[in-house]
Design an enzyme around this catalytic site. Structure first.
Site, PDB file in Angstrom:
ATOM      1  N   CYS A 129       0.832  -1.203   0.000  1.00  0.00           N
ATOM      2  CA  CYS A 129       0.000   0.000   0.000  1.00  0.00           C
ATOM      3  C   CYS A 129       0.870   1.259   0.000  1.00  0.00           C
ATOM      4  CB  CYS A 129      -0.954   0.000   1.190  1.00  0.00           C
ATOM      5  SG  CYS A 129      -0.146  -0.057   2.814  1.00  0.00           S
ATOM      6  N   ALA A 161      -4.920  -2.343   9.690  1.00  0.00           N
ATOM      7  CA  ALA A 161      -3.893  -3.354   9.438  1.00  0.00           C
ATOM      8  C   ALA A 161      -4.341  -4.692  10.025  1.00  0.00           C
ATOM      9  CB  ALA A 161      -2.568  -2.919  10.054  1.00  0.00           C
TER      10      ALA A 161
END
Length: 317
Positions: A129, A161
């Site tokens: 990402c 996360a």
């Protein structure tokens, strides 16, 4: 239009966000399976509620699903280690694999930079990402001047996360650093990730530092123009991607020189430091808008899969 059937391995945050995006927006791709290993995961429950076939038996369960032969593209949103096994099982069967882990078995793809470079590769890697957010900026700078060193810092909300991301922290830094050089064009690259525990969760923020030799007349304006165009290109598929403030280009004082040593022993003395501050707001398809890390990763993966599907149709004519 007959859509290309795809499977998603990984029913965590990334895989679930990807499934929702495909169902809501994709004109070319049809989710035909969502695969996990936890029968009670939220991703598998949501997929089943949306009438998408599921299995909690991992890649082996995917191979046994009715209709598996009709699936052309497989997204892997598990972990770097798990991807090695999944790739080994899928590659002999001719399935195109889009890897959303940092395993980096196949070539790196960042859509705004090299979308069409690896359309025939059996396995492509979406970097990370942080890489998807920052490598386009490094590439924008390197198109104007030589980047001796590029460093990126990606800060994401801890809530965004999942277990897969947390298990891949070391791979994140290594893979992203390598892609900064391979795709971004920097001579040396470094990556740092921060899981921010702040409450309420903060939107994804990314910082890009580039050390460059920018003494040619007009080079500063060309750098800013190149960055602005790249931000527009990324925002075309990640609408929440934007500059947080103006690009900063600062001279390195002659009495405080910075030296960079490359892997081959070459020596650089950059003249300027470029600082770029980014914000990535998510589309809130699965997690709230603070999870820009999910949005940029899955949006980039969809871009690649749709381009592959279009290429396959064009070649079949």
């Amino acid at each position: 239009m007959v859509r290309t059937k795809v499977a998603i391995i990984g029913s965590g945050n990334i895989g679930t966000d990807l499934m929702v995006k495909l169902l809501r927006r994709s004109r070319y791709l049809e989710p035909a399976a969502v695969v996990g290993i936890d029968p009670h995961s939220d991703g598998l429950k949501r997929a089943a509620a949306l009438d998408v076939p599921t299995t909690h038996e991992g890649v082996e369960g995917l191979l046994r699903l009715p209709g598996f032969d009709e699936i052309d593209i497989v997204f892997d949103a598990t972990s770097a280690k798990a991807h090695e096994h999944n790739h080994a099982r899928l590659a002999p069967l001719g399935k195109r694999v889009i890897d959303l882990t940092p395993a980096a078995i196949g070539p790196f793809v960042v859509p705004a930079v090299n979308l069409c470079d690896h359309l025939d590769a059996p396995n492509v890697n979406m970097v990370t990402c942080g890489g998807q957010a920052t490598i386009p900026i490094v590439a924008a700078v390197s198109r104007v001047v030589r980047v001796a060193y590029a460093e990126i810092v990606a800060s994401i909300a801890s809530r965004s996360a999942g277990p897969g991301t947390r298990a891949n922290i070391d791979e994140f830094t290594e893979t992203t650093s390598h892609a900064i050089e391979m795709v971004g064009g920097a001579e040396r690259g470094k990556a740092v990730i921060i899981l921010n525990p702040a409450e309420p969760p903060l939107i994804m923020r990314d910082t890009v530092y580039c050390l460059v030799e920018a003494t040619a007349p007009g080079s500063h304006e060309r750098i800013r123009t190149s960055i602005a165009k790249m931000v527009t290109d990324v925002a075309a598929y990640v609408p929440g991607y934007r500059l947080k403030q103006q690009v900063q280009i600062d001279p390195i004082p002659s009495d405080q020189p910075v030296h960079t040593l490359l892997a081959d022993g070459a020596h650089r003395m950059p003249t300027h430091r470029i600082s770029v501050f980014l914000e990535v707001e998510g589309a809130a398809d699965y997690l709230p808008a603070y999870a820009g890390n999910l949005d940029i990763m899955t949006s980039a993966a969809v871009q690649v899969a749709e381009r592959i599907a279009q290429s396959q149709r064009e070649n079949a004519r």
